[in-house]
Design an enzyme around this catalytic site. Structure first.
Site, mmCIF file in Angstrom:
data_model
loop_
_atom_site.group_PDB
_atom_site.id
_atom_site.type_symbol
_atom_site.label_atom_id
_atom_site.label_comp_id
_atom_site.label_asym_id
_atom_site.label_seq_id
_atom_site.Cartn_x
_atom_site.Cartn_y
_atom_site.Cartn_z
ATOM 1 C CD GLU A 200 -2.798 -0.439 2.646
ATOM 2 O OE1 GLU A 200 -3.886 -1.226 2.600
ATOM 3 O OE2 GLU A 200 -2.412 0.054 3.477
ATOM 4 C CG HIS A 235 2.513 -0.883 11.711
ATOM 5 N ND1 HIS A 235 2.066 0.439 11.189
ATOM 6 C CD2 HIS A 235 3.492 -1.130 11.361
ATOM 7 C CE1 HIS A 235 2.964 0.731 10.285
ATOM 8 N NE2 HIS A 235 3.860 -0.486 10.220
ATOM 9 C CD GLU A 275 -8.802 -1.702 11.886
ATOM 10 O OE1 GLU A 275 -7.646 -1.672 11.184
ATOM 11 O OE2 GLU A 275 -8.773 -2.131 13.036
ATOM 12 C CG ASN A 295 -9.994 -5.738 12.730
ATOM 13 O OD1 ASN A 295 -9.391 -6.695 12.428
ATOM 14 N ND2 ASN A 295 -9.804 -4.407 12.796
ATOM 15 N NE ARG A 297 -10.199 -9.633 15.670
ATOM 16 C CZ ARG A 297 -9.504 -8.248 16.061
ATOM 17 N NH1 ARG A 297 -10.119 -7.498 16.943
ATOM 18 N NH2 ARG A 297 -8.391 -7.772 15.320
#
Length: 614
Positions: A200, A235, A275, A295, A297
């Site tokens: 990215e 991160h 996100e 995500n 969850r």
């Protein structure tokens, strides 16, 4: 409503789920490994089942054992928490095939969002903006290097199956690409069993903004506003907050609408997080925010959303898994105040954030008005080398951002953990940083200023003097001498290192052999100076010791090599992460015992550096 629930996890998230289940009258079943036989989640649950040895791959990651435990105990449903098997589509399907309720999204939704490259293509088709990059199948290092050059440095290499900051590397120039790629692929293969990566464009002023979404089986999807998780180290999130500072109503509406579109695109059920990465160089703007990943969850940082909305997200999970609709519609949800969460880790910032293990002989977390603590340990519990080193989450709520920030700082300052080291003092420094206080933090802040935040503070002079007095007999508190000064100093050992402390002259009628000093989130041990002048140490100057059990995965030097302070010596894989051990000063590699591929135990002498002579 579900009547019995097995929690396929451990630590604070297992305890968190048990608390809500208990409030709803749901019977709970815990699972545990050898290392967790006395764990808090085991003590809290109505029933507990042993599932194997300490390593997660032999216990918490074996789905068959967890399903068998649910069936043996009569549990109707399985809640995966986060991490471990929470985003494993095959396990989710196996749970359903066993006739159990999966408290999470459909396996097809997990699969759709499980690989970052495929998820980005899906999101682009759904009209959700995505960051530019390479998501192709060709994984040849030369081809990936060529694609990185086309994108333009700096770039991020990311494991397509990654998460939690693992399997991710920032590469700032072409010369570092090959080594960074190899390291990323090793970590990805070890953590996720998949070494494929994507590349990215790295945003130069990046902010990490995420939106909490929730869907039900009736096709409804709502958002519960955004969180800002920009304060990160390697991160991994350090402090999270909700809402995001600088977010105006128009940008929030557009961002959250995109998140809902993303969830609907995969027919999402349950709690999930979309996100985004934002270019914060000109403030938060809808046209400068791009999808990163989903995500599928509950997130570690979900409490800040709960604090500003008044919603119990675990209760929502359980209700939706039972077939009920989402309890509130979008127009019934609103933001109330501000919330911040700090992750308290068992790690030593002064030693490169290496995890710290051992018995929590002191574990006292401060509480204040508007505060909440989520933890999975207790005083006397063991912090083992087998799992993530997070031992607690401290959450503060206030009417304003400043109030929440100050309350959180007060909570951390009031905490005391010993002898296991924590990042408490580092968190206090981070909260006080001018950029964070102003709400202008980006994900690179700790990379730029983290070294200063990680410097281990000393106790105040007042705290040192008070502690020293308790170690000195009254008769020795002053060396009585004509015309002597009103105060004198004496030698002591602070965490095994010599220190001169000014005495008040009071002394103690019954002096002790050691005293703990708790201040500013730190705990030190002060002991008398030994008459032989020796003091503590671990392996002596220049000794490079294994900080925990692990595997040596790379050795960068040879015996006899000349090294400089901070130079990389070797890499140890432990606690699911790669840890770099560096030279403590300029010198020569006088001894080298580390071999790539070897398993080592804690405190094993891996190398010894002989100081360079002046």
């Amino acid at each position: 409503m579900i009547q019995s629930l097995l929690i396929a996890n451990r630590g604070e998230i297992a305890c968190r789920v048990i608390r809500t289940a208990r409030r709803l009258g749901i019977r709970t079943v815990a699972v545990y490994s050898d290392a967790d036989a006395q764990a808090l989640h085991v003590q809290m649950a109505d029933e507990a089942v042993h599932i194997g040895p300490a390593p997660a791959r032999e216990s918490y990651l074996i789905g068959e054992k967890i399903i068998a435990a649910a069936q043996a105990t009569g549990a109707e449903a399985i809640h995966p928490g986060y991490g471990f098997l929470s985003e494993n589509a095959a396990f989710a399907q196996a749970v359903a095939d066993a006739g159990l309720v999966w408290v999470g999204p459909k396996p097809s939704s997990i699969t759709a969002m499980g690989l970052k490259d495929a998820a980005k293509k899906l999101m682009a088709a759904a009209g959700v903006p995505v960051t530019p990059g390479y998501m192709g199948e060709n994984q040849d290092p030369a081809h990936l290097a060529e694609e990185a050059g086309k994108i333009g440095y700096p770039v991020l290499i990311k494991a397509v199956a990654g998460g939690g900051g693992k399997g991710m590397r920032l590469v700032e120039n072409p010369a570092d690409f090959v080594d960074s790629l190899a390291s990323c692929q090793r970590e990805a293969a070890s953590s996720f069993g998949n070494d494929h990566v994507l590349i990215e464009k790295y945003i130069l002023s990046p902010r990490h903004i995420e939106v909490q979404v929730f869907g039900d089986t009736q096709g409804n999807v709502v958002h519960l506003f955004e969180r800002d998780c920009s304060l990160q180290r390697r991160h991994q999130k350090v402090i999270e907050e909700a809402p995001a500072p600088g977010m105006d109503a128009a940008t929030r509406a557009e961002l959250c609408a995109a998140a809902v579109r993303a969830a609907k695109a995969v027919d999402y059920v349950g709690a999930g997080t979309i996100e985004f990465i934002a270019d914060g160089s000109e403030g938060l703007r809808a046209d400068r925010i791009w999808f990163m990943e989903m995500n599928t969850r509950l997130q570690v940082e979900h409490p800040v959303t709960e604090e500003i909305t008044g919603v119990d997200l675990v209760e929502w999970q359980l209700r939706v898994a039972s077939g009920e609709p989402i309890p509130l519609q979008q127009d019934e949800l609103a933001i109330d105040g501000w919330a911040m969460e700090a992750r308290l880790y068992a790690e030593d910032p002064a030693k490169g954030f290496l995890p710290s293990i051992g018995t929590l002989e002191v574990f006292d977390l401060g509480e204040t008005e508007g505060g909440r603590i989520d933890t999975g340990v207790y005083e006397g519990a063991e912090v083992s080398p087998f799992y993530d080193p997070m031992i607690a989450k401290l959450i503060a709520h206030g009417e304003s951002r400043d109030e929440a920030r100050e309350r959180l700082s007060d909570m951390i300052e009031d905490s005391a953990v010993w002898p296991v080291k924590t990042n408490a003092a580092f968190l206090i420094q981070a909260l006080a940083h001018p950029d964070f206080a102003a709400g202008t933090v980006d994900t690179g802040l700790i990379g730029r200023d983290g070294e200063a935040m990680a410097v281990e503070p000393l106790p105040s002079d007042e705290a040192l003097s008070d502690a020293a007095d308790s170690l000195v007999p009254v008769a020795e508190s002053f060396g009585f001498r004509l015309n002597a000064p009103a105060r004198r100093t004496a030698k002591f050992l602070l965490d095994g290192e010599p220190i001169e402390i000014a005495l008040t002259g009071e002394g103690s009628e019954e002096p002790v052999t050691g005293v703990l000093i708790a201040e500013g989130g730190m705990v030190w041990e002060l002991t008398p100076w030994r008459k032989d002048g020796s003091h503590g140490g671990h392996g002596g100057d220049g000794a490079i010791l294994a900080p925990m059990p692990g595997k040596v995965i790379a050795v960068e030097v040879a015996a006899g090599d000349t090294v400089t302070k901070g130079q990389k010596l070797l890499t140890l894989e432990a606690m699911k992460m790669e840890h770099t051990l560096t030279a403590p000063f300029d010198g020569t590699v006088a001894e080298l015992n580390a071999v790539a591929g070897a398993q080592v135990q804690v405190d094993a002498l891996l190398a010894r550096i002989e100081a360079k002579e002046d």
